[in-house]
Design a protein around this motif. Sequence first.
Motif, short mmCIF file in Angstrom:
data_model
loop_
_atom_site.label_atom_id
_atom_site.label_comp_id
_atom_site.label_asym_id
_atom_site.label_seq_id
_atom_site.Cartn_x
_atom_site.Cartn_y
_atom_site.Cartn_z
N LYS A 57 0.70 -1.32 -0.22
CA LYS A 57 -0.21 0.22 0.11
C LYS A 57 1.41 1.34 0.09
CE LYS A 57 -0.83 1.92 3.30
NZ LYS A 57 0.02 2.88 4.46
N ASP A 58 1.64 0.84 0.87
CA ASP A 58 2.47 2.97 0.79
C ASP A 58 4.00 2.86 -0.62
OD1 ASP A 58 1.88 3.21 3.70
OD2 ASP A 58 3.26 2.17 4.48
N PHE A 61 1.21 4.21 -2.46
CA PHE A 61 1.34 5.55 -2.60
C PHE A 61 2.46 6.51 -3.07
CE2 PHE A 61 2.56 9.24 0.62
CZ PHE A 61 1.39 9.67 0.14
N TRP A 74 7.54 8.89 3.91
CA TRP A 74 7.41 7.94 4.14
C TRP A 74 7.23 6.70 3.34
CZ3 TRP A 74 2.64 9.65 4.57
CH2 TRP A 74 1.11 8.48 4.80
N VAL A 129 -6.00 3.22 -1.53
CA VAL A 129 -4.53 3.91 -0.86
C VAL A 129 -3.88 4.35 -2.86
CG1 VAL A 129 -1.98 4.89 0.05
CG2 VAL A 129 -4.12 3.56 1.11
N ARG A 130 -3.78 3.44 -2.91
CA ARG A 130 -3.72 4.08 -4.55
C ARG A 130 -4.28 4.85 -6.22
NH1 ARG A 130 -4.65 -1.18 -7.67
NH2 ARG A 130 -6.64 0.03 -8.63
N LEU A 134 -4.52 11.98 -2.76
CA LEU A 134 -3.15 11.85 -1.62
C LEU A 134 -3.40 11.88 -0.47
CD1 LEU A 134 -0.02 13.37 -2.81
CD2 LEU A 134 -1.04 10.61 -3.28
N ALA A 137 -5.71 9.53 1.26
CA ALA A 137 -4.27 8.22 1.18
C ALA A 137 -3.86 8.01 2.43
CB ALA A 137 -3.94 7.90 0.05
#
Length: 247
Positions: A57-58, A61, A74, A129-130, A134, A137
């Motif tokens: 997920k990150d 992002f 991040w 999230v994708r 932003l 997310a």
Amino acid sequence: MTATAAEFEARLRQIGAERYHDKHPFHDLLHSGGCTPAQVRAWVINRFYYQASIPIKDAAFMSRVEDPALRRAWRSRIEDHDGTAENEGGIERWLRLADAVGLDRQFVASKQGVLPATRFAVDAYVRFVRDKTLLEAVAASLTELFAPKIHAARIEGLLAHYDFADDSSLSYFRNRLKEAPKDVAFGLAWVLEHANTAEKQDAAAAALMFKTDVLWAQLDALHAAYVTPGRIPPGGWQPGTFQVALK
């Protein structure tokens, strides 16, 4: 009407007070020692799917972030879970918990046996999230505002009631008590700065509510399959399988 930063932060915290999954009956059962070994194992298997999806997920992002400063800030979230040369990472710590409760770690790492609803909920979070803004997310990650309380309660409860619980098996939760505050401080400040209209504040609040739904849905599925008299869905882990002898 746009709320002040303080007012909007209070709104976000109220969402956690009302909707965070620390109030789910499965957690009451787990932390009080009421779970059977099979129920604990089912929780470990299904929660691993969520843990393993966090760095995915990150990464999704970060692939959309053009600001190098935001990417730098991040990046540590991925390292916290995937690990580095100096830090084994949260995924490995969760697999150590799987070892401790008597599960075959290769089976857990394969992500087999995960309940369909767990997959749907977690995959929906990754897509959220994708695909969302932003701001949405980052706002969805703010459930970490409420995580330290549940981690502390979990450590205390598991140590008091389960033989498998020790510093090694619970290291994931102890490390999150140290790692999460920096993520929360950055994420909250970023959301408060960028949610600068009423519409953006509403979107950020809705994103946080969505994330609480993701967490709650996972526990609903777990409770329905392994606690209440019901039926484990096809593909879900069957108690007694993929277990190893405990030392």
